[in-house]
Design a protein around this motif. Structure first.
Motif, PDB file in Angstrom:
ATOM      1  N   ASN A   1     -14.961   6.634   2.626  1.00  0.00           N
ATOM      2  CA  ASN A   1     -13.662   7.478   2.677  1.00  0.00           C
ATOM      3  C   ASN A   1     -12.263   6.081   3.139  1.00  0.00           C
ATOM      4  O   ASN A   1     -11.502   5.804   2.731  1.00  0.00           O
ATOM      5  N   LEU A   2     -12.872   5.049   4.012  1.00  0.00           N
ATOM      6  CA  LEU A   2     -12.048   3.986   4.434  1.00  0.00           C
ATOM      7  C   LEU A   2     -11.547   3.141   3.384  1.00  0.00           C
ATOM      8  O   LEU A   2     -10.333   3.129   3.424  1.00  0.00           O
ATOM      9  N   ARG A   3     -12.803   2.932   2.484  1.00  0.00           N
ATOM     10  CA  ARG A   3     -12.495   1.863   1.018  1.00  0.00           C
ATOM     11  C   ARG A   3     -11.311   2.875   0.593  1.00  0.00           C
ATOM     12  O   ARG A   3     -10.786   2.332  -0.352  1.00  0.00           O
ATOM     13  N   ILE A   4     -11.543   4.209   0.216  1.00  0.00           N
ATOM     14  CA  ILE A   4     -10.624   4.729  -0.900  1.00  0.00           C
ATOM     15  C   ILE A   4      -9.156   5.142  -0.170  1.00  0.00           C
ATOM     16  O   ILE A   4      -8.080   4.596  -1.085  1.00  0.00           O
ATOM     17  N   ASP A   5      -9.251   4.991   1.127  1.00  0.00           N
ATOM     18  CA  ASP A   5      -7.722   4.897   2.100  1.00  0.00           C
ATOM     19  C   ASP A   5      -7.044   3.140   2.418  1.00  0.00           C
ATOM     20  O   ASP A   5      -5.769   3.510   1.690  1.00  0.00           O
ATOM     21  N   SER A   6      -7.824   2.515   1.977  1.00  0.00           N
ATOM     22  CA  SER A   6      -7.946   1.121   1.566  1.00  0.00           C
ATOM     23  C   SER A   6      -7.382   1.223   0.223  1.00  0.00           C
ATOM     24  O   SER A   6      -6.400   0.570   0.597  1.00  0.00           O
ATOM     25  N   ILE A   7      -7.413   1.101  -0.785  1.00  0.00           N
ATOM     26  CA  ILE A   7      -7.583   1.156  -2.164  1.00  0.00           C
ATOM     27  C   ILE A   7      -5.996   2.490  -2.187  1.00  0.00           C
ATOM     28  O   ILE A   7      -5.260   1.540  -2.650  1.00  0.00           O
ATOM     29  N   ALA A   8      -6.609   3.320  -1.557  1.00  0.00           N
ATOM     30  CA  ALA A   8      -4.838   4.189  -2.154  1.00  0.00           C
ATOM     31  C   ALA A   8      -3.659   3.575  -1.359  1.00  0.00           C
ATOM     32  O   ALA A   8      -2.530   3.628  -1.885  1.00  0.00           O
TER      33      ALA A   8
END
Length: 105
Positions: A73-80
Motif C-alpha cells: 500500500n505504501l508503494r502504491i501510494d508512492s507511485i500514485a
C-alpha cells in the motif's frame, strides 16, 4: 486312599498352575494398561505441541502478510503520488505554453 491323595495332589497342582497363569495374566494386563496410559499422555502432549506450533506459524504468516500488505500500500501510494506530480508538471507546462501563446497573439 492312595488314589484319592494322588487325585487331590493333581488337582492342587492344576489349581496352583491356574492361579499362577491368572496372576501372570493380571500382571501383564496391568503393565499394558500403564503403557497405554503413558502412550495416551504422549499422544496428548504431542498433539498440544503440534497445535501450538501450527498456531505460531499461522500467526507468523498473518504478520508477514500484514507487513507485505502495508508495504505494498505504501508503494502504491508512492507511485500514485509520483504519477500525480508528473501529471501536474505536464499540466503546468501545457498551461504555461498556452499562456505564452496567448501573450504572443
Amino acid at each position: 486312599m492312595g488314589i484319592l491323595s494322588f487325585a487331590f495332589g493333581v488337582l492342587t497342582v492344576v489349581a496352583v498352575m491356574l492361579v499362577a497363569v491368572v496372576v501372570v495374566g493380571i500382571v501383564k494386563v496391568l503393565k499394558m494398561q500403564k503403557e497405554i496410559n503413558s502412550l495416551e499422555r504422549w499422544v496428548g502432549d504431542t498433539e498440544n505441541s503440534v497445535n501450538r506450533r501450527i498456531d505460531q506459524e499461522h500467526e507468523c504468516i498473518v504478520n508477514v502478510i500484514g507487513d507485505d500488505r502495508r508495504e505494498l500500500n505504501l508503494r502504491i501510494d508512492s507511485i500514485a503520488s509520483y504519477i500525480d506530480s508528473r501529471f501536474d508538471k505536464m499540466e503546468n507546462k501545457l498551461v504555461g505554453n498556452n499562456a505564452k501563446k496567448q501573450l504572443n497573439d
